[in-house]
Design a protein around this motif. Structure first.
Motif, PDB file in Angstrom:
ATOM      1  N   TYR A   5      35.733 -29.864  -6.599  1.00 26.76           N
ATOM      2  CA  TYR A   5      36.886 -30.696  -6.926  1.00 26.76           C
ATOM      3  C   TYR A   5      38.192 -29.943  -6.685  1.00 26.76           C
ATOM      4  O   TYR A   5      39.206 -30.553  -6.327  1.00 26.76           O
ATOM      5  CB  TYR A   5      36.799 -31.146  -8.387  1.00 26.76           C
ATOM      6  CG  TYR A   5      37.904 -32.083  -8.793  1.00 26.76           C
ATOM      7  CD1 TYR A   5      38.027 -33.344  -8.212  1.00 26.76           C
ATOM      8  CD2 TYR A   5      38.841 -31.709  -9.761  1.00 26.76           C
ATOM      9  CE1 TYR A   5      39.043 -34.207  -8.581  1.00 26.76           C
ATOM     10  CE2 TYR A   5      39.860 -32.569 -10.139  1.00 26.76           C
ATOM     11  CZ  TYR A   5      39.949 -33.816  -9.543  1.00 26.76           C
ATOM     12  OH  TYR A   5      40.972 -34.663  -9.912  1.00 26.76           O
ATOM     13  N   ARG A   6      38.171 -28.632  -6.856  1.00 25.87           N
ATOM     14  CA  ARG A   6      39.372 -27.833  -6.603  1.00 25.87           C
ATOM     15  C   ARG A   6      39.807 -27.951  -5.153  1.00 25.87           C
ATOM     16  O   ARG A   6      41.006 -27.859  -4.842  1.00 25.87           O
ATOM     17  CB  ARG A   6      39.092 -26.365  -6.951  1.00 25.87           C
ATOM     18  CG  ARG A   6      40.326 -25.471  -6.868  1.00 25.87           C
ATOM     19  CD  ARG A   6      39.998 -24.062  -7.329  1.00 25.87           C
ATOM     20  NE  ARG A   6      39.020 -23.428  -6.466  1.00 25.87           N
ATOM     21  CZ  ARG A   6      38.521 -22.208  -6.661  1.00 25.87           C
ATOM     22  NH1 ARG A   6      38.906 -21.514  -7.722  1.00 25.87           N
ATOM     23  NH2 ARG A   6      37.623 -21.699  -5.835  1.00 25.87           N
ATOM     24  N   ARG A   7      38.865 -28.225  -4.266  1.00 25.13           N
ATOM     25  CA  ARG A   7      39.191 -28.359  -2.847  1.00 25.13           C
ATOM     26  C   ARG A   7      39.622 -29.779  -2.491  1.00 25.13           C
ATOM     27  O   ARG A   7      40.227 -29.994  -1.436  1.00 25.13           O
ATOM     28  CB  ARG A   7      37.968 -27.984  -1.998  1.00 25.13           C
ATOM     29  CG  ARG A   7      37.453 -26.566  -2.212  1.00 25.13           C
ATOM     30  CD  ARG A   7      36.407 -26.218  -1.160  1.00 25.13           C
ATOM     31  NE  ARG A   7      35.845 -24.901  -1.391  1.00 25.13           N
ATOM     32  CZ  ARG A   7      34.587 -24.676  -1.777  1.00 25.13           C
ATOM     33  NH1 ARG A   7      33.774 -25.694  -1.963  1.00 25.13           N
ATOM     34  NH2 ARG A   7      34.140 -23.448  -1.963  1.00 25.13           N
ATOM     35  N   THR A   8      39.282 -30.765  -3.329  1.00 25.76           N
ATOM     36  CA  THR A   8      39.509 -32.162  -2.951  1.00 25.76           C
ATOM     37  C   THR A   8      40.414 -32.920  -3.922  1.00 25.76           C
ATOM     38  O   THR A   8      40.663 -34.108  -3.710  1.00 25.76           O
ATOM     39  CB  THR A   8      38.160 -32.908  -2.870  1.00 25.76           C
ATOM     40  OG1 THR A   8      37.526 -32.879  -4.165  1.00 25.76           O
ATOM     41  CG2 THR A   8      37.239 -32.253  -1.857  1.00 25.76           C
ATOM     42  N   TRP A   9      40.937 -32.258  -4.956  1.00 23.40           N
ATOM     43  CA  TRP A   9      41.667 -32.987  -5.998  1.00 23.40           C
ATOM     44  C   TRP A   9      42.917 -33.678  -5.466  1.00 23.40           C
ATOM     45  O   TRP A   9      43.336 -34.713  -5.988  1.00 23.40           O
ATOM     46  CB  TRP A   9      42.048 -32.045  -7.137  1.00 23.40           C
ATOM     47  CG  TRP A   9      43.063 -31.000  -6.771  1.00 23.40           C
ATOM     48  CD1 TRP A   9      42.819 -29.756  -6.266  1.00 23.40           C
ATOM     49  CD2 TRP A   9      44.486 -31.120  -6.870  1.00 23.40           C
ATOM     50  NE1 TRP A   9      43.987 -29.082  -6.043  1.00 23.40           N
ATOM     51  CE2 TRP A   9      45.031 -29.896  -6.408  1.00 23.40           C
ATOM     52  CE3 TRP A   9      45.349 -32.123  -7.294  1.00 23.40           C
ATOM     53  CZ2 TRP A   9      46.403 -29.668  -6.354  1.00 23.40           C
ATOM     54  CZ3 TRP A   9      46.726 -31.898  -7.253  1.00 23.40           C
ATOM     55  CH2 TRP A   9      47.230 -30.685  -6.792  1.00 23.40           C
ATOM     56  N   ARG A  10      43.517 -33.143  -4.415  1.00 13.93           N
ATOM     57  CA  ARG A  10      44.748 -33.738  -3.891  1.00 13.93           C
ATOM     58  C   ARG A  10      44.525 -35.158  -3.386  1.00 13.93           C
ATOM     59  O   ARG A  10      45.428 -35.996  -3.442  1.00 13.93           O
ATOM     60  CB  ARG A  10      45.316 -32.864  -2.767  1.00 13.93           C
ATOM     61  CG  ARG A  10      45.788 -31.497  -3.237  1.00 13.93           C
ATOM     62  CD  ARG A  10      46.225 -30.621  -2.073  1.00 13.93           C
ATOM     63  NE  ARG A  10      46.622 -29.281  -2.491  1.00 13.93           N
ATOM     64  CZ  ARG A  10      45.765 -28.302  -2.720  1.00 13.93           C
ATOM     65  NH1 ARG A  10      44.465 -28.503  -2.558  1.00 13.93           N
ATOM     66  NH2 ARG A  10      46.186 -27.118  -3.105  1.00 13.93           N
ATOM     67  N   SER A  11      43.323 -35.432  -2.888  1.00 13.16           N
ATOM     68  CA  SER A  11      43.051 -36.769  -2.343  1.00 13.16           C
ATOM     69  C   SER A  11      42.997 -37.830  -3.430  1.00 13.16           C
ATOM     70  O   SER A  11      43.204 -39.019  -3.149  1.00 13.16           O
ATOM     71  CB  SER A  11      41.716 -36.759  -1.578  1.00 13.16           C
ATOM     72  OG  SER A  11      40.640 -36.426  -2.443  1.00 13.16           O
TER      73      SER A  11
END
Length: 252
Positions: free
Chosen positions: A15-21
């Motif tokens: 989630y740290r890699r994708t939270w911006r989406s």
């Protein structure tokens, strides 16, 4: 417990890699909903509901409904993909992890996402001046109850199917009716008797009622204990079913 926390850590790292989406939608959707329903529709509801301004009356239901939507979003396609396409669950099962660790860690991550969504909505509601009770933060606890009561059986369902076509059926015939007829947008007392009892059977209605009492500073009385017990029963039954389905698919 340590192994389940390791599974939770795996999901948090992803989630740290994708939270911006998802960050934008987490903030924008509550804002648009407040403007559209609370302000827009509320302007046509003269006198509010039971003497409460419509925007104040609808916000608790929207927070509970947001928890439902977040739970369903995390418990459907991600779970199916981990079984059918990415095979993540099978890789985790090949490690020294129990089924309970795999399921518990993922459910814990779902609760984390539900809490973020509900907290964002509560913050937007505060900006609109709709918080009138010190008990309002309890809506976050209710959101977690509603989320788990929804996510756990949905995970069990997603672990049973092999095609996402069945998820569309779930959305149309379970999630959508629950969202519309659980007292979020209008009192369930205005429904016909049959639909009213159907609303009472939905876990969302119980969460909406609890959230509304907390936001408006009302004493739920004994019915509040009934709501909590009913939601906990959904949580327990859903977790048992999810564990059973996971075990059937992961343990050879």
């Amino acid at each position: 417990m340590t192994a389940a926390l390791s599974v939770l850590e795996y999901h948090l790292v992803n989630y740290r890699r994708t939270w911006r989406s998802s960050a934008l939608s987490t903030l924008v959707m509550p804002l648009l909903t407040m403007l559209g329903f609370g302000v827009g529709v509320g302007a046509y509801v003269s006198g509010g509901v039971a003497g409460v301004p419509y925007i104040d009356w609808i916000v608790p239901g929207l927070i509970a409904s947001t928890a439902l939507q977040a739970a369903v979003g995390e418990a459907t396609w991600p779970v199916l993909s981990y079984f059918e396409w990415l095979k993540v669950y099978f890789a985790q099962a090949a490690a020294p992890l129990r089924v309970a660790d795999i399921l518990g860690g993922h459910l814990a991550f779902m609760l984390f996402r539900i809490l973020l969504s509900a907290a964002a909505f509560l913050a937007i509601a505060a900006a609109f001046g709709t918080l009138h009770s010190w008990w309002a933060p309890l809506t976050l606890v209710v959101a977690l109850l509603v989320g788990l009561a929804t996510a756990a059986p949905t995970v069990a369902y997603a672990a049973t199917i092999t095609s996402d076509s069945y998820l569309i059926i779930l959305m149309r015939f379970a999630v959508l009716p629950m969202s519309l007829f659980s007292g979020v947008f209008f009192p369930v007392e205005s429904l016909p008797v049959v639909l009213r009892w159907l609303a009472y059977a939905f876990p969302l209605w119980h969460g909406v009622d609890l959230s509304r009492d907390a936001m408006l500073g009302l004493n739920p009385g004994c019915i509040g204990l009934v709501h909590v017990a009913y939601l906990l029963a959904w949580c327990a039954a859903g977790c048992w079913l999810a564990h059973y389905r996971f075990r059937r698919r992961l343990v050879i």
